[in-house]
Each structure stands twice: as structure tokens, then as C-alpha cells.
Design a protein around this motif. Structure first.
Motif, PDB file in Angstrom:
ATOM      1  N   LEU A   1      -6.404   5.822  -4.431  1.00 28.59           N
ATOM      2  CA  LEU A   1      -5.861   4.850  -5.393  1.00 28.59           C
ATOM      3  C   LEU A   1      -5.376   3.601  -4.684  1.00 28.59           C
ATOM      4  CD1 LEU A   1      -3.828   7.221  -7.732  1.00 28.59           C
ATOM      5  CD2 LEU A   1      -5.985   6.073  -8.257  1.00 28.59           C
ATOM      6  N   ARG A   2      -4.594   3.777  -3.617  1.00 26.09           N
ATOM      7  CA  ARG A   2      -4.062   2.622  -2.890  1.00 26.09           C
ATOM      8  C   ARG A   2      -5.191   1.793  -2.297  1.00 26.09           C
ATOM      9  NH1 ARG A   2      -1.880   4.809   1.364  1.00 26.09           N
ATOM     10  NH2 ARG A   2      -3.333   3.896   2.816  1.00 26.09           N
TER      11      ARG A   2
ATOM     12  N   ASP B   1       3.901   5.453  -0.970  1.00 22.80           N
ATOM     13  CA  ASP B   1       5.041   5.168  -1.842  1.00 22.80           C
ATOM     14  C   ASP B   1       4.535   4.629  -3.175  1.00 22.80           C
ATOM     15  OD1 ASP B   1       7.417   4.387  -3.035  1.00 22.80           O
ATOM     16  OD2 ASP B   1       7.792   2.735  -1.646  1.00 22.80           O
ATOM     17  N   ILE B   2       4.340   5.543  -4.125  1.00 19.36           N
ATOM     18  CA  ILE B   2       3.811   5.159  -5.444  1.00 19.36           C
ATOM     19  C   ILE B   2       4.730   4.149  -6.117  1.00 19.36           C
ATOM     20  CG2 ILE B   2       3.248   6.010  -7.754  1.00 19.36           C
ATOM     21  CD1 ILE B   2       1.238   6.846  -5.700  1.00 19.36           C
ATOM     22  N   LYS B   3       6.025   4.372  -6.048  1.00 15.26           N
ATOM     23  CA  LYS B   3       6.972   3.447  -6.687  1.00 15.26           C
ATOM     24  C   LYS B   3       6.840   2.053  -6.081  1.00 15.26           C
ATOM     25  CE  LYS B   3      11.810   2.777  -7.824  1.00 15.26           C
ATOM     26  NZ  LYS B   3      13.182   3.274  -7.705  1.00 15.26           N
ATOM     27  N   GLY B   4       6.732   1.978  -4.753  1.00 17.54           N
ATOM     28  CA  GLY B   4       6.570   0.683  -4.088  1.00 17.54           C
ATOM     29  C   GLY B   4       5.273  -0.002  -4.479  1.00 17.54           C
ATOM     30  N   LEU B   5       4.213   0.774  -4.606  1.00 17.90           N
ATOM     31  CA  LEU B   5       2.925   0.205  -5.008  1.00 17.90           C
ATOM     32  C   LEU B   5       2.977  -0.287  -6.444  1.00 17.90           C
ATOM     33  CD1 LEU B   5       0.113  -0.413  -4.006  1.00 17.90           C
ATOM     34  CD2 LEU B   5      -0.579   1.878  -4.693  1.00 17.90           C
ATOM     35  N   ASN B   6       3.589   0.500  -7.324  1.00 15.03           N
ATOM     36  CA  ASN B   6       3.730   0.063  -8.719  1.00 15.03           C
ATOM     37  C   ASN B   6       4.604  -1.188  -8.815  1.00 15.03           C
ATOM     38  OD1 ASN B   6       2.056   1.985  -9.921  1.00 15.03           O
ATOM     39  ND2 ASN B   6       3.715   3.445 -10.212  1.00 15.03           N
ATOM     40  N   THR B   7       5.643  -1.272  -7.986  1.00 12.77           N
ATOM     41  CA  THR B   7       6.503  -2.457  -7.976  1.00 12.77           C
ATOM     42  C   THR B   7       5.712  -3.680  -7.513  1.00 12.77           C
ATOM     43  OG1 THR B   7       8.497  -1.151  -7.607  1.00 12.77           O
ATOM     44  CG2 THR B   7       8.595  -3.478  -6.978  1.00 12.77           C
ATOM     45  N   ALA B   8       4.928  -3.517  -6.441  1.00 13.09           N
ATOM     46  CA  ALA B   8       4.110  -4.634  -5.936  1.00 13.09           C
ATOM     47  C   ALA B   8       3.118  -5.092  -6.994  1.00 13.09           C
ATOM     48  CB  ALA B   8       3.383  -4.222  -4.656  1.00 13.09           C
ATOM     49  N   THR B   9       2.512  -4.142  -7.705  1.00 10.81           N
ATOM     50  CA  THR B   9       1.548  -4.475  -8.752  1.00 10.81           C
ATOM     51  C   THR B   9       2.232  -5.210  -9.899  1.00 10.81           C
ATOM     52  OG1 THR B   9       0.214  -2.553  -8.131  1.00 10.81           O
ATOM     53  CG2 THR B   9      -0.205  -3.505 -10.298  1.00 10.81           C
ATOM     54  N   GLY B  10       3.413  -4.747 -10.283  1.00 11.96           N
ATOM     55  CA  GLY B  10       4.175  -5.435 -11.327  1.00 11.96           C
ATOM     56  C   GLY B  10       4.595  -6.837 -10.916  1.00 11.96           C
ATOM     57  N   ASP B  11       4.975  -6.979  -9.640  1.00 13.24           N
ATOM     58  CA  ASP B  11       5.353  -8.304  -9.132  1.00 13.24           C
ATOM     59  C   ASP B  11       4.164  -9.266  -9.180  1.00 13.24           C
ATOM     60  OD1 ASP B  11       7.887  -7.311  -8.624  1.00 13.24           O
ATOM     61  OD2 ASP B  11       7.619  -7.207  -6.437  1.00 13.24           O
TER      62      ASP B  11
ATOM     63  N   LYS C   1      -0.293   1.169 -13.958  1.00 14.77           N
ATOM     64  CA  LYS C   1       0.743   1.927 -13.254  1.00 14.77           C
ATOM     65  C   LYS C   1       0.096   3.204 -12.742  1.00 14.77           C
ATOM     66  CE  LYS C   1       4.324  -0.663 -14.442  1.00 14.77           C
ATOM     67  NZ  LYS C   1       3.741  -1.966 -14.372  1.00 14.77           N
ATOM     68  N   ILE C   2       0.370   3.527 -11.492  1.00 14.81           N
ATOM     69  CA  ILE C   2      -0.148   4.761 -10.915  1.00 14.81           C
ATOM     70  C   ILE C   2       0.792   5.901 -11.271  1.00 14.81           C
ATOM     71  CG2 ILE C   2      -0.681   5.991  -8.780  1.00 14.81           C
ATOM     72  CD1 ILE C   2      -1.356   3.253  -7.551  1.00 14.81           C
ATOM     73  N   ASP C   3       0.214   6.948 -11.834  1.00 15.81           N
ATOM     74  CA  ASP C   3       0.955   8.160 -12.174  1.00 15.81           C
ATOM     75  C   ASP C   3       0.108   9.334 -11.710  1.00 15.81           C
ATOM     76  OD1 ASP C   3       2.315  10.288 -13.254  1.00 15.81           O
ATOM     77  OD2 ASP C   3       2.156   9.616 -15.330  1.00 15.81           O
ATOM     78  N   LEU C   4       0.483   9.914 -10.580  1.00 16.71           N
ATOM     79  CA  LEU C   4      -0.308  10.994 -10.009  1.00 16.71           C
ATOM     80  C   LEU C   4      -0.327  12.246 -10.870  1.00 16.71           C
ATOM     81  CD1 LEU C   4       0.524  10.650  -6.226  1.00 16.71           C
ATOM     82  CD2 LEU C   4      -1.461   9.808  -7.465  1.00 16.71           C
ATOM     83  N   SER C   5       0.611  12.365 -11.812  1.00 10.95           N
ATOM     84  CA  SER C   5       0.611  13.529 -12.695  1.00 10.95           C
ATOM     85  C   SER C   5      -0.391  13.371 -13.840  1.00 10.95           C
ATOM     86  CB  SER C   5       2.013  13.763 -13.255  1.00 10.95           C
ATOM     87  OG  SER C   5       2.381  12.702 -14.124  1.00 10.95           O
TER      88      SER C   5
END
Length: 123
Positions: free
Chosen positions: A4-5, A51-61, A92-96
Motif C-alpha cells: 500500500l505504501r 505507520d498507517i496513521k502517519g501515512l493517512n495524515t500525510a495523505t490528508g495533508d 484512508k488506509i485501513d488494514l482491517s
């Protein structure tokens, strides 16, 4: 996660290359800012390894930056930037989520189309 990344990094790099080649016309400054936004995103995405949260934050930014840039643009460039902001903002990446890979593929298609529109608007 690495797939994904890496896929997001490839999509961002594709956008960056298209913009770099196409920047010109009457809205060069906005195109240059969009190029910088993608360069910054690529750096942040690489730094968010694992770091999924960090990647999602970067994408949102990135989405927020593209939305702001659309407010500075006119015509086709405004439309292209707004479309890219919507595409990146909705991802948004959601591995679940078992459909994450399919969503990434769909996102890739949308991002590629928006990038082509942006490159055309910047040329």
C-alpha cells in the motif's frame, strides 16, 4: 502494508513527474506549488514506513494543500486541483478492510486521471 505504501508513493511520483514536465502557462506558480506538495508528500510517505496513521495524515495533508491551491487557480487547473484534493482526501488506509487492495487500485485510477488533467491544465 508495504504494498500500500509503495503504491501510494508510485502514484505520487507519477503525479510529480507529470507536473514537472507540464508546468507552464499562466498559472506557473500554482503548478510549482502543486509540484512541491507532491514532493513533500513523497518524503512524508517514505518517512511513515510502517505507520498507517502517519501515512493517512500525510495523505490528508496533501489533500488539504491541493484544496487550498485550487482556491488560487482558475479554469481547468482549478477543476483538476479540486478533483485531486477530493481523490486524495477520500483515501484512508485501513488494514482491517478486506477490500483495501481494491480501493487502492480504484484510488490509483482516479489519481492518475486527475494527474493527467492537472498536467494538461499546467501545460
Amino acid at each position: 502494508m508495504n504494498i500500500l505504501r509503495n503504491s501510494l508513493a508510485v502514484i505520487a511520483a507519477s503525479a510529480l513527474l507529470s507536473l514537472t514536465a507540464a508546468c507552464g502557462g499562466g498559472q506557473t506558480a500554482v503548478c510549482e506549488e502543486a509540484t512541491k506538495a507532491f514532493t513533500d508528500y513523497s518524503t512524508k510517505a517514505a518517512a511513515a514506513a510502517g505507520d498507517i496513521k502517519g501515512l493517512n495524515t500525510a495523505t490528508g495533508d496533501l489533500a488539504a494543500q491541493l484544496k487550498d491551491l485550487s482556491g488560487k487557480a482558475d479554469g481547468d487547473l482549478k477543476v483538476a486541483l479540486a478533483g485531486m484534493a477530493d481523490s486524495w482526501g477520500s483515501f484512508k488506509i485501513d488494514l482491517s478492510d478486506p477490500a483495501a487492495a481494491a480501493k487502492l487500485s480504484e484510488f490509483g485510477k482516479k489519481a492518475t486521471q486527475a494527474t493527467q488533467e492537472l498536467a494538461s491544465a499546467c501545460s
